[in-house]
Structure formats: C-alpha cells, structure tokens
Design a protein around this motif. Structure first.
Motif, PDB file in Angstrom:
ATOM      1  N   ALA A   1       0.755  -1.264   0.023  1.00 49.30           N
ATOM      2  CA  ALA A   1       0.063  -0.108  -0.030  1.00 49.30           C
ATOM      3  C   ALA A   1       0.857   1.277   0.184  1.00 49.30           C
ATOM      4  O   ALA A   1       1.736   1.287   0.719  1.00 49.30           O
ATOM      5  CB  ALA A   1      -0.844  -0.058   1.164  1.00 49.30           C
ATOM      6  N   GLU A   2       0.434   2.095  -0.840  1.00 48.45           N
ATOM      7  CA  GLU A   2       1.333   3.578  -1.050  1.00 48.45           C
ATOM      8  C   GLU A   2       1.038   4.358   0.400  1.00 48.45           C
ATOM      9  O   GLU A   2       0.006   4.294   0.875  1.00 48.45           O
ATOM     10  CB  GLU A   2       0.696   4.212  -2.122  1.00 48.45           C
ATOM     11  CG  GLU A   2       1.489   5.636  -2.272  1.00 48.45           C
ATOM     12  CD  GLU A   2       1.061   6.524  -3.424  1.00 48.45           C
ATOM     13  OE1 GLU A   2       1.491   7.482  -3.639  1.00 48.45           O
ATOM     14  OE2 GLU A   2       0.069   5.887  -4.226  1.00 48.45           O
ATOM     15  N   GLY A   3       2.131   4.583   1.020  1.00 51.83           N
ATOM     16  CA  GLY A   3       2.423   5.352   2.092  1.00 51.83           C
ATOM     17  C   GLY A   3       2.439   4.612   3.375  1.00 51.83           C
ATOM     18  O   GLY A   3       2.888   5.239   4.550  1.00 51.83           O
ATOM     19  N   ALA A   4       2.128   3.388   3.086  1.00 54.42           N
ATOM     20  CA  ALA A   4       2.535   2.264   4.504  1.00 54.42           C
ATOM     21  C   ALA A   4       3.793   1.999   4.362  1.00 54.42           C
ATOM     22  O   ALA A   4       4.659   1.855   3.464  1.00 54.42           O
ATOM     23  CB  ALA A   4       1.504   1.199   4.325  1.00 54.42           C
ATOM     24  N   GLU A   5       4.349   1.656   5.544  1.00 54.02           N
ATOM     25  CA  GLU A   5       6.047   1.388   5.658  1.00 54.02           C
ATOM     26  C   GLU A   5       5.781  -0.242   5.045  1.00 54.02           C
ATOM     27  O   GLU A   5       5.468  -1.105   5.284  1.00 54.02           O
ATOM     28  CB  GLU A   5       6.171   1.122   7.181  1.00 54.02           C
ATOM     29  CG  GLU A   5       7.642   0.730   7.353  1.00 54.02           C
ATOM     30  CD  GLU A   5       8.144   0.660   8.812  1.00 54.02           C
ATOM     31  OE1 GLU A   5       9.321   0.402   8.831  1.00 54.02           O
ATOM     32  OE2 GLU A   5       7.617   1.087   9.609  1.00 54.02           O
ATOM     33  N   ARG A   6       6.866  -0.396   4.292  1.00 50.96           N
ATOM     34  CA  ARG A   6       7.043  -1.608   3.576  1.00 50.96           C
ATOM     35  C   ARG A   6       7.820  -2.602   4.524  1.00 50.96           C
ATOM     36  O   ARG A   6       8.815  -2.025   4.972  1.00 50.96           O
ATOM     37  CB  ARG A   6       7.605  -1.395   2.324  1.00 50.96           C
ATOM     38  CG  ARG A   6       7.912  -2.747   1.490  1.00 50.96           C
ATOM     39  CD  ARG A   6       8.412  -2.676  -0.149  1.00 50.96           C
ATOM     40  NE  ARG A   6       9.646  -1.822   0.042  1.00 50.96           N
ATOM     41  CZ  ARG A   6      10.193  -1.358  -1.266  1.00 50.96           C
ATOM     42  NH1 ARG A   6       9.493  -1.869  -2.401  1.00 50.96           N
ATOM     43  NH2 ARG A   6      11.059  -0.767  -1.269  1.00 50.96           N
ATOM     44  N   PRO A   7       7.311  -3.899   4.588  1.00 52.46           N
ATOM     45  CA  PRO A   7       8.278  -4.919   5.147  1.00 52.46           C
ATOM     46  C   PRO A   7       9.603  -4.864   4.701  1.00 52.46           C
ATOM     47  O   PRO A   7       9.697  -4.796   3.479  1.00 52.46           O
ATOM     48  CB  PRO A   7       7.180  -5.940   5.348  1.00 52.46           C
ATOM     49  CG  PRO A   7       5.828  -5.613   5.143  1.00 52.46           C
ATOM     50  CD  PRO A   7       6.061  -4.175   4.121  1.00 52.46           C
TER      51      PRO A   7
END
Length: 488
Positions: free
Chosen positions: A402-408
């Motif tokens: 998701a755009e804006g969420a922290e990528r794992p």
C-alpha cells in the motif's frame, strides 16, 4: 519486436488430432486468451492485446548444450560475460552501506547501496592480493579486506592502505575497485560483466519497456518470500519448464478445472518472450464439462488457497456464482477483496486479467517475471560453475504494498538443501509448495534422461514450446557471435 505479416501465425500450429478420452484439442475450437480479454469487465492494458507469434520450425534439436561441460564453459564466455542479468532487487539493499553478493559461475559481484539514489557494483576482489571482500549480504560504511585491511569507500575509491610507505607506486585513482556495469529498472538491479555492454534499455527492447510501463512498477511490491535450491539439472532445463504451460495438465492435474493450458497465448519479442495463461476457465484437456460454480470451488480450495484467505489466515467463504456471471468474474472480485483487506490497496479499476491470470515475461536468458496479481513471482535460474547437471533455482514472491504504508523488510533467501522437498524446506510457500515439488521432480528426471544414448535431443512443439525454440535460436546466435546479437 513486431513480426512481419508473413511470419504471423494466428492459430497454434498443431494437427487438430483429438486427445485421449475424446477431448477434441483442435486449436480452432478452443477459446482464445483474446476472447477472455474481450469479456473482461475492466480496462485491459493494450500490451496484452498484442500478438507477436513466430514460426521457428519443428526440427529436432541437439542435446550438447544440456550435458557438455565444454559447452557450459563456452556459455560463460559467450553469454554470461556479456548479458545483462538480474543481480537483486533494490529493496534487498534499502539503506546506504547495504551490500549483497551476486555470483555467476566463478565470478562474484558486490552490489552496494552507495547513497539513497545510487547503486554501484564491483568485482568482488581486493586490488592487493585478490581476496574476496564480502560474502552474502550486510551493511558497512566501507569495504575493507579481511586479510591485510586495505579499504575502499562505498563508491569504490581507495580509502586506506596500511603501511602505505611500502607501496610507493600506488596512485589512488589507479587502485579503486573495478566497477561492473549496473543499472536499475522497475526496482530491479541488473549487472553486466562487459564494460562495453549496450545500455539495459536497448537490451530489453522497446516492446518490453512499453509493456511494463502499462503495469504498476515492481518497485511498489515487497519481496515476501525468497527460496533458493540446487536442482540436479541444467539451468536451461529448469528455466524452459516455466515458459510453457504444455506440461500443466499432466504435472499439475489439479489445475485442469481452472487453468487454460493448451490454449495459453505465447508471444516472442526479439530476445525475450511472454505467455498468458487464463485462470478461472477449464483446461481444454478436461474430458467433461464443469460448472462455473465448480471452477470457483476448485480454484479456491486447492494450492491457490493461500491467495484466497482472509487477513487473519482463515479460509475465505466460497462465493456463489450468480446466474449470468462467470467464474472469472467472481474470482477476480474475490481477489480484489482479499488484497484490499490485506494491503489496503484499491484494485477496483484493475482489469480481471490483471487480478487473475498468469502473465509471465521471460527476459533472456534466465529470468521470468510475472506481472499480474494472480502470480506475483520472479524466477531465476543460474548455472553452478562448470557442472552442466546442476543449477540454482530461485523463487521470489512479490506482494502488493500500500502506498504510504511502511514496507516490510525484503525476505532473505531461504536456501533449501539439495534433496529437501519444497514442502519440507519452504513452508512459506504455503499450498504452492507441492506444485514446485511436482516440477522439480520432473526436471531432475529429465536431466538424467537427456544423458541416455537413446535420446538424440528435444523435439519442441512448434507453438506451445515456441518460446523455447526462440530461446535456443537466440542462444545459438550468442554462442556463435563475437558481437552481442539483438535477438530474433
């Protein structure tokens, strides 16, 4: 690369002989991928509507390239020393100072994140005595040799020489780390051992660049799974199995209810190729009809089940196919709902084929990239030294982010010991693990059979294995030429 009109084949070249059990595998009677796309409820990317079919003949091919150590040595000189190859994903080295070792044959390349925007690649050898500088992956502010402590900055410039007084002839500008060509495209880091290599964009070609521009960038996904395993087969035997769906009805019989295998669409683009396997439709190999509801139930409850679970991992209730709707409609909507609940990404504008189908691009010579949400995978096959009977096979799963969420953080490679099954060694593959075992078991048997005195060489299908014929045509061009061919 577009084909000339006289080179186009509008239908697969087969003789239309009925299959066993009375199933008519006449290609003129099979639904085409184009017909499924025409019924799509979304805006299908124009690239998927294009066709680029070539006729590479139907001749028997030789087998030396699979079994000869001398051939494998020549492959390194003629192909691997000159071709662009995927070293890693950008997300594998997200922080300044992150480094990763990429190996091909006896060469080790160190890929380094020099800055937030710059990636470098160096031949992984100390300029003093040749010691390998780094192994595996890690993070450091410098590149320092473990033997005599010579050190380089992240940009490869010489930083420190202990007892510098004993090396009066050294000039800093002459003893930087030797750079390897590196370019980043679509979140993928490619390297080339040839200092005179053509630009990556030219190698990929305008068709692939245009096609990929119509898809969300792979850089927006995150690498959730990375499996590496030695297979006891030639690297070409491994990669060839994944650029055709001809084997699916036999090797993966569970797919027969919901995967169009014999009517897969194949396209060739210069050095590279593509296939599209429609899902949510029965295989032409089925001996009897199947209802739309049964297609949905079969697909949701088999090895694809992990793709159809709730965010908590609980099984998703199997939806009912309303009257007048198709299994493809229902499965596409279900996939949209599942991905949105897991990632927050809204796929309401995505076409059904993007959500459901297996859309794979093969980048010469050894990379398969799946661009749809139905199979978000990257495959990579590499030879193991001079042994033509061994390769390293890698599977990477790239999930939506998701755009804006922290990528794992990107998954580190899980290296499965040779002889260990995917079911035993790769639980992160979920219910797809048995599928990989189905393929791997056949590949190792195939390599043994190729050595048989009774086997002269493969007879690839004229259409369903067209992309393999194209691969060998291009491979032969590279093997016989001192200049880098552009593909055919």
């Amino acid at each position: 690369m577009k084909t000339k009109a006289e080179d186009r084949i509008e239908r697969p070249i087969v003789d239309g002989t009925p299959g066993r059990g009375g199933t008519a595998l006449d290609p003129t009677l099979m639904p085409t991928v184009a017909s499924y796309l025409a019924a799509d409820r979304g805006r299908v990317p124009e690239s998927l509507k294009e066709r680029s079919v070539r006729d590479y003949g139907a001749d028997l091919m030789g087998k030396e390239c699979y079994v000869s150590p001398d051939w494998q040595k020549r492959e390194f000189e003629k192909v691997w020393r000159r071709v662009w190859q995927l070293a890693c994903l950008e997300q594998d080295i997200p922080k300044v100072g992150d480094h990763l070792e990429y190996q091909i044959s006896n060469q080790s390349i160190l890929v380094v994140r020099q800055s937030e925007t710059q990636v470098r690649a160096f031949f992984n050898a100390c300029r003093h005595r040749g010691n390998r500088l780094k192994t595996g992956c890690g993070n450091s502010r410098e590149i320092r040799c473990s033997f005599h402590a010579w050190a380089w900055n992240l940009d490869g410039t010489l930083k420190d020489v202990p007892c510098r007084w004993d090396f009066p002839g050294i000039r800093d500008e002459d003893f930087g780390l030797v750079q390897c060509k590196v370019e980043v495209w679509n979140g993928l880091v490619f390297i080339n051992l040839d200092p005179n290599a053509e630009p990556l964009e030219k190698f990929l070609g305008e068709d692939l660049l245009r096609h990929f521009s119509q898809w969300p960038s792979l850089a927006t996904r995150w690498k959730a799974v990375h499996i590496a395993k030695e297979l006891k087969c030639n690297w070409k035997v491994a990669i060839e199995a994944f650029v055709e769906a001809y084997h699916a009805f036999k090797v993966h019989p569970q797919w027969i209810n919901y995967a169009g295998d014999a009517n897969t669409q194949y396209d060739a683009y210069g050095l590279h190729a593509r296939f599209i396997v429609a899902l949510g439709v029965p295989s032409p190999h089925r001996r009897s009809s199947i209802s739309e509801q049964a297609i949905v139930e079969s697909m949701v409850t088999t090895e694809f089940a992990d793709a159809w679970t709730t965010s908590t991992g609980a099984p998703m209730p199997i939806p009912t196919v309303p009257e007048g709707r198709s299994a493809r409609d229902v499965l596409s909507d279900l996939r949209r709902d599942v991905l949105k609940s897991r990632t927050g990404v809204d796929y309401s504008q995505a076409s059904d084929t993007q959500m459901l189908d297996l859309i794979e691009y093969w980048i010469f010579p050894n990379i398969c990239i799946w661009v749809g949400e139905g199979g978000p995978l990257i495959y990579r096959s590499r030879p193991n030294g001079d042994d033509p009977n061994s390769c390293t096979w890698e599977t990477m799963v790239l999930l939506p982010h998701a755009e804006g969420a922290e990528r794992p953080a990107a998954a580190k490679p899980n290296v499965i010991p040779s002889g260990t099954s995917y079911v035993q060694g790769a639980p992160e593959l979920g219910r797809s693990a048995p599928v990989f075992d189905q393929d791997a078991n056949n590949l190792e048997k195939m390599q043994l059979g190729i050595h048989s005195l009774g086997f002269q060489g493969p007879l690839f299908g004229r259409y369903m294995e067209m992309n393999i014929r194209q691969f060998h045509r291009n491979l032969d061009l590279w093997m016989s030429s001192d200049a880098v061919p552009t593909g055919s």
